[in-house]
Design a protein around this motif. Structure first.
Motif, short mmCIF file in Angstrom:
data_model
loop_
_atom_site.label_atom_id
_atom_site.label_comp_id
_atom_site.label_asym_id
_atom_site.label_seq_id
_atom_site.Cartn_x
_atom_site.Cartn_y
_atom_site.Cartn_z
N THR A 4 0.83 -1.20 0.00
CA THR A 4 0.00 0.00 0.00
C THR A 4 0.87 1.25 0.00
OG1 THR A 4 -0.15 0.05 2.42
CG2 THR A 4 -1.90 -1.11 1.25
N ILE A 5 0.30 2.29 -0.54
CA ILE A 5 0.89 3.62 -0.51
C ILE A 5 0.15 4.36 0.59
CG2 ILE A 5 1.26 5.75 -1.80
CD1 ILE A 5 0.96 4.08 -4.36
N GLN A 6 0.86 5.04 1.46
CA GLN A 6 0.22 5.74 2.57
C GLN A 6 0.68 7.19 2.61
OE1 GLN A 6 1.16 3.57 6.13
NE2 GLN A 6 -0.25 1.92 5.64
N TYR A 7 -0.27 8.08 2.85
CA TYR A 7 0.01 9.50 3.02
C TYR A 7 -0.71 9.99 4.25
CZ TYR A 7 1.39 9.39 -1.91
OH TYR A 7 1.99 9.09 -3.09
N THR A 8 -0.11 10.91 4.94
CA THR A 8 -0.79 11.57 6.05
C THR A 8 -1.41 12.84 5.48
OG1 THR A 8 0.84 10.74 7.59
CG2 THR A 8 -0.52 12.54 8.35
N GLY A 9 -2.68 13.05 5.81
CA GLY A 9 -3.37 14.21 5.29
C GLY A 9 -4.31 14.80 6.31
N ARG A 46 -2.40 18.25 -2.75
CA ARG A 46 -3.39 17.66 -3.64
C ARG A 46 -4.59 17.25 -2.81
NH1 ARG A 46 -3.16 12.90 -7.85
NH2 ARG A 46 -5.25 13.16 -8.61
N LEU A 47 -5.78 17.46 -3.35
CA LEU A 47 -7.03 17.14 -2.67
C LEU A 47 -7.57 15.83 -3.23
CD1 LEU A 47 -8.92 18.40 -0.53
CD2 LEU A 47 -10.22 19.35 -2.44
N PHE A 48 -7.85 14.88 -2.35
CA PHE A 48 -8.41 13.59 -2.73
C PHE A 48 -9.84 13.49 -2.23
CE2 PHE A 48 -3.95 12.74 -3.03
CZ PHE A 48 -3.82 11.75 -3.97
N LEU A 65 -4.28 8.33 4.53
CA LEU A 65 -4.85 8.03 3.22
C LEU A 65 -4.07 6.86 2.64
CD1 LEU A 65 -6.93 9.21 1.14
CD2 LEU A 65 -5.00 10.43 0.15
N GLN A 66 -4.77 5.81 2.21
CA GLN A 66 -4.10 4.61 1.72
C GLN A 66 -4.66 4.19 0.36
OE1 GLN A 66 -5.17 2.06 5.03
NE2 GLN A 66 -3.06 2.14 5.78
N GLY A 67 -3.77 3.63 -0.44
CA GLY A 67 -4.16 3.09 -1.74
C GLY A 67 -3.23 1.95 -2.11
N ARG A 68 -3.67 1.13 -3.04
CA ARG A 68 -2.83 0.02 -3.51
C ARG A 68 -1.68 0.56 -4.34
NH1 ARG A 68 -4.07 -3.23 -7.15
NH2 ARG A 68 -5.86 -2.16 -7.97
N PHE A 130 -9.78 2.88 -9.07
CA PHE A 130 -8.69 3.58 -8.38
C PHE A 130 -9.24 4.20 -7.10
CE2 PHE A 130 -7.49 3.69 -12.90
CZ PHE A 130 -6.28 3.01 -12.80
N VAL A 131 -9.27 3.40 -6.04
CA VAL A 131 -9.92 3.79 -4.80
C VAL A 131 -8.89 3.99 -3.68
CG1 VAL A 131 -11.55 3.05 -3.02
CG2 VAL A 131 -12.02 2.55 -5.41
#
Length: 140
Positions: A4-9, A46-48, A65-68, A130-131
């Motif tokens: 997973t790709i992880q970002y703090t937002g 960037r706004l998700f 925020l997490q994504g594959r 793409f979730v």
């Protein structure tokens, strides 16, 4: 197990069932090897839009925020690699048939319009593919 790709937002806006999360690229990202495919280049934000049915989030809350990991590669394939392959193929076929470089170039480039038009028409399906997910940051 999927990477997973992880970002703090930070949650910027809440319009149930959608939560808007703004992420910033930290200064440490400047030396990252994945910088070319990062969704937040050059220290910008960037706004998700993330669907959330729990309603457990508050405005200005810091979240994860997490994504594959594979989503980025699939996006690059759809937006860059396949259209370029179609342009090159159309260019070669058109040049083989006409022998004229200008006509072949125009035909090759004209292939981009239906390519990106199809991607635009499929945006609903792609948004489901793409979730990203959002979760609370658990502090110990």
């Amino acid at each position: 197990m999927h990477q997973t790709i992880q970002y703090t937002g930070t949650i910027e806006r809440i319009d149930p069932p959608v939560v808007y999360v703004r992420i910033m690229q930290p200064p440490a990202c400047s030396g990252c090897h994945g910088g070319s495919s990062c969704p937040v280049p050059d220290g910008k934000s960037r706004l998700f839009e993330v669907e959330d049915t729990t309603g457990n989030f508050a405005l200005h809350e810091e979240v994860l925020l997490q994504g594959r990991y594979g989503m980025g590669m699939q996006a690059i394939l759809l937006a860059c690699v396949l259209p370029m392959a179609f342009v090159v193929a159309a260019l070669g076929i058109a040049f083989g048939l006409t022998g004229d470089e200008l006509t072949s170039g125009c035909i090759g480039l004209s292939v981009l319009l239906p390519c990106y038009g199809l991607i635009y028409l499929m945006r609903g399906k792609l948004n489901r593919k793409f979730v990203f997910t959002v979760s609370k940051i658990h502090c110990s």
